[in-house]
Design a protein around this motif. Structure first.
Motif, PDB file in Angstrom:
ATOM      1  N   ALA A  55      44.944  58.336  52.219  1.00 24.20           N
ATOM      2  CA  ALA A  55      45.547  59.269  51.264  1.00 24.20           C
ATOM      3  C   ALA A  55      45.832  58.577  49.934  1.00 24.20           C
ATOM      4  O   ALA A  55      45.560  59.114  48.852  1.00 24.20           O
ATOM      5  N   LEU A  56      46.358  57.368  50.023  1.00 24.06           N
ATOM      6  CA  LEU A  56      46.675  56.613  48.810  1.00 24.06           C
ATOM      7  C   LEU A  56      45.403  56.280  48.038  1.00 24.06           C
ATOM      8  O   LEU A  56      45.365  56.377  46.801  1.00 24.06           O
ATOM      9  N   LYS A  57      44.343  55.905  48.767  1.00 21.47           N
ATOM     10  CA  LYS A  57      43.078  55.574  48.119  1.00 21.47           C
ATOM     11  C   LYS A  57      42.468  56.790  47.431  1.00 21.47           C
ATOM     12  O   LYS A  57      41.922  56.682  46.326  1.00 21.47           O
ATOM     13  N   GLN A  58      42.572  57.956  48.059  1.00 20.45           N
ATOM     14  CA  GLN A  58      42.028  59.163  47.454  1.00 20.45           C
ATOM     15  C   GLN A  58      42.731  59.490  46.143  1.00 20.45           C
ATOM     16  O   GLN A  58      42.096  59.865  45.155  1.00 20.45           O
ATOM     17  N   GLY A  63      42.126  58.879  39.827  1.00 21.10           N
ATOM     18  CA  GLY A  63      42.576  58.389  38.535  1.00 21.10           C
ATOM     19  C   GLY A  63      44.070  58.430  38.309  1.00 21.10           C
ATOM     20  O   GLY A  63      44.526  58.303  37.167  1.00 21.10           O
ATOM     21  N   GLN A  64      44.854  58.604  39.379  1.00 20.68           N
ATOM     22  CA  GLN A  64      46.299  58.642  39.190  1.00 20.68           C
ATOM     23  C   GLN A  64      46.817  57.254  38.836  1.00 20.68           C
ATOM     24  O   GLN A  64      46.380  56.244  39.386  1.00 20.68           O
ATOM     25  N   LEU A  69      51.550  56.593  41.660  1.00 20.64           N
ATOM     26  CA  LEU A  69      51.297  56.298  43.065  1.00 20.64           C
ATOM     27  C   LEU A  69      52.507  55.629  43.701  1.00 20.64           C
ATOM     28  O   LEU A  69      52.853  55.921  44.855  1.00 20.64           O
ATOM     29  N   ALA A  70      53.157  54.751  42.965  1.00 19.75           N
ATOM     30  CA  ALA A  70      54.347  54.075  43.486  1.00 19.75           C
ATOM     31  C   ALA A  70      55.463  55.079  43.740  1.00 19.75           C
ATOM     32  O   ALA A  70      56.180  54.991  44.745  1.00 19.75           O
TER      33      ALA A  70
END
Length: 295
Positions: A55-58, A63-64, A69-70
């Protein structure tokens, strides 16, 4: 239909409300958790660490920004902690996950000719505050001091005859920093008009004779830049960056600059080597950024 992983979303948000979280925070947590659910396997009531990594990789591939993300990762982690405490989750799948590091923010540097032109403006002989502010600017740029270090200076820390200033930096680490001849001259002029009350040891004092606070120092610097018709906002930190950047451009001696700046880690100093100096390229006859001055 709500994803099974989010079955306790509303009770969780209710708990956050009771804890005094703002509506803005609640909306952000709801949004981040709903976004996560759309990235998880459809029936994953107990998502694994691998699910969370995907999920994080997607999100990263979309481009987030790393800071976004953090923030999302924090929301996920706290919700999982809530489920863990409610015994609805066996382990926290994001407990050890870290967001990608944000791109390194390079410091801003003022062109050497520009900052020297500003500092070299004629000073009124009868304006004690302007004389004091000029001395502060000379130290911030000429010796690369932090604002907190400038604030902490006492009169006894300045050795004009020897051309040194004793600086107490981060972690109470002390270092000696050389003074430029311009700083020596500016400090001598200032000391002749310095206002001080009994028992005050501060180098830079207000018009009432007490130690000048960091906030006032920053405000006086902004006023100094405006008075000298600078079209660029100048902060104490920017002067320190400019000192380090110009010095490294000339000398390329990272360890020497590290020592002068009082950096504990060499990597902190090495960021200045990544600046693009093509627009600043000049021929130096000395390594110090204050070497070339008007006659």
């Amino acid at each position: 239909m709500l994803h099974p992983f989010l079955a306790q979303l509303e009770p969780y948000l209710t708990q956050l409300t009771q804890q005094g979280k703002s509506p803005h925070t609640l909306a952000a947590y709801r949004r981040d958790l709903l976004e996560l659910a759309n990235l998880l396997p459809p029936h994953a009531a107990q998502p694994t660490r691998a699910d969370m990594v995907r999920a994080l990789k997607q999100l990263s591939q979309r481009g987030q920004h790393p800071r976004s993300l953090a923030r999302k990762l924090t929301a996920w982690r706290q919700f999982c902690e809530y489920l863990l405490n409610m015994q609805l989750l066996n382990t926290n799948p994001v407990a050890t996950l870290k967001a990608p590091k944000p791109p390194e923010r390079l410091p801003k540097a003022i062109e050497r000719e520009k900052i020297n032109h500003l500092i070299d403006q004629d000073m009124p002989d009868d304006d004690a505050l302007q004389i004091r502010d000029h001395a502060m600017v000379e130290l911030l740029y000429g010796s690369g001091l932090r604002l907190s270090e400038l604030y902490a200076l006492n009169v006894d820390d300045v050795l004009l005859d020897a051309g040194w200033v004793q600086v107490s930096g981060k972690g109470s680490r002390e270092r000696q920093v050389p003074l430029t001849r311009q700083s020596v001259a500016a400090l001598a002029d200032y000391l002749a008009v310095r206002v001080v009350v009994a028992d005050e040891t501060a180098l830079f004092t207000s018009q009432h004779g007490r130690r000048l606070c960091t906030r006032q120092m920053a405000k006086r610097l902004a006023a100094w830049a405006q008075k000298n018709q600078s079209n660029q906002h100048i902060s104490p930190h920017m002067l320190r960056h400019s000192y380090a950047s110009h010095l490294l451009q000339a000398s390329r001696d990272v360890r020497a600059v590290q020592e002068l700046l009082g950096h504990q880690s060499l990597s902190t100093t090495q960021i200045y080597t990544k600046l693009d100096f093509e627009h600043l390229a000049q021929v130096y006859d000395d390594t110090h950024p204050r070497a070339k001055r008007k006659k």
